[in-house]
Write a protein that holds these residues in place. Sequence first.
Motif, PDB file in Angstrom:
ATOM      1  N   ASP A  15      -2.972   9.749  -2.775  1.00  0.00           N
ATOM      2  CA  ASP A  15      -1.781   9.230  -2.698  1.00  0.00           C
ATOM      3  C   ASP A  15      -0.572  10.038  -2.654  1.00  0.00           C
ATOM      4  O   ASP A  15      -0.793  11.233  -3.511  1.00  0.00           O
ATOM      5  N   ASP A  16       0.593   9.885  -2.259  1.00  0.00           N
ATOM      6  CA  ASP A  16       1.759  10.635  -2.199  1.00  0.00           C
ATOM      7  C   ASP A  16       2.475  10.345  -3.512  1.00  0.00           C
ATOM      8  O   ASP A  16       3.211   9.284  -3.413  1.00  0.00           O
ATOM      9  N   THR A  17       2.198  11.012  -4.643  1.00  0.00           N
ATOM     10  CA  THR A  17       2.988  10.997  -5.948  1.00  0.00           C
ATOM     11  C   THR A  17       3.452  12.084  -6.236  1.00  0.00           C
ATOM     12  O   THR A  17       2.978  13.142  -5.628  1.00  0.00           O
ATOM     13  N   TYR A  37       0.858  14.729  -7.315  1.00  0.00           N
ATOM     14  CA  TYR A  37       0.013  15.441  -6.502  1.00  0.00           C
ATOM     15  C   TYR A  37       0.844  16.306  -5.377  1.00  0.00           C
ATOM     16  O   TYR A  37       0.614  17.349  -5.049  1.00  0.00           O
ATOM     17  N   ARG A  38       2.331  16.134  -5.094  1.00  0.00           N
ATOM     18  CA  ARG A  38       3.154  16.699  -4.438  1.00  0.00           C
ATOM     19  C   ARG A  38       3.355  18.085  -5.228  1.00  0.00           C
ATOM     20  O   ARG A  38       3.317  19.129  -4.531  1.00  0.00           O
ATOM     21  N   GLU A  93       0.312  13.220   7.029  1.00  0.00           N
ATOM     22  CA  GLU A  93       0.232  12.041   6.658  1.00  0.00           C
ATOM     23  C   GLU A  93      -0.937  11.367   7.157  1.00  0.00           C
ATOM     24  O   GLU A  93      -1.543  11.419   8.251  1.00  0.00           O
ATOM     25  N   MET A 149       0.936  -1.060   0.094  1.00  0.00           N
ATOM     26  CA  MET A 149       0.050   0.107  -0.014  1.00  0.00           C
ATOM     27  C   MET A 149       1.009   1.387  -0.116  1.00  0.00           C
ATOM     28  O   MET A 149       1.725   1.297   0.802  1.00  0.00           O
ATOM     29  N   SER A 150       0.502   2.185  -0.838  1.00  0.00           N
ATOM     30  CA  SER A 150       1.382   3.127  -0.923  1.00  0.00           C
ATOM     31  C   SER A 150       0.876   4.390   0.125  1.00  0.00           C
ATOM     32  O   SER A 150       0.078   4.385   0.687  1.00  0.00           O
ATOM     33  N   LYS A 151       1.771   5.270   0.380  1.00  0.00           N
ATOM     34  CA  LYS A 151       1.781   6.371   1.454  1.00  0.00           C
ATOM     35  C   LYS A 151       0.875   7.407   0.842  1.00  0.00           C
ATOM     36  O   LYS A 151       0.670   7.487  -0.287  1.00  0.00           O
ATOM     37  N   GLN A 152      -0.036   7.778   1.880  1.00  0.00           N
ATOM     38  CA  GLN A 152      -1.018   8.890   1.601  1.00  0.00           C
ATOM     39  C   GLN A 152      -0.933  10.055   2.300  1.00  0.00           C
ATOM     40  O   GLN A 152      -0.447   9.996   3.427  1.00  0.00           O
TER      41      GLN A 152
END
Length: 61
Positions: free
Chosen positions: A39-41, A44-45, A59, A1-4
């Motif tokens: 999602d932390d991509t 989005y950043r 987070e 699971m990716s960081k959110q």
Amino acid sequence: MSKQLKVTLVKGFANQTQRQKVNALSLGLHKIGQSVVIDDTPVYRGMIDKVRHLVTVEEAD
């Protein structure tokens, strides 16, 4: 699971550029106080970076 990330809109769009408003709306933020979990991509950043003065980021659990 990716960081959110949890992103919350803390300031309105008054006196902001059209580009900043579109970035915030693309993140799913429409009202002050509204939060979204994304999602932390890098995409989005980058969007968050353009409106960093309008939002708070933390987070998600």
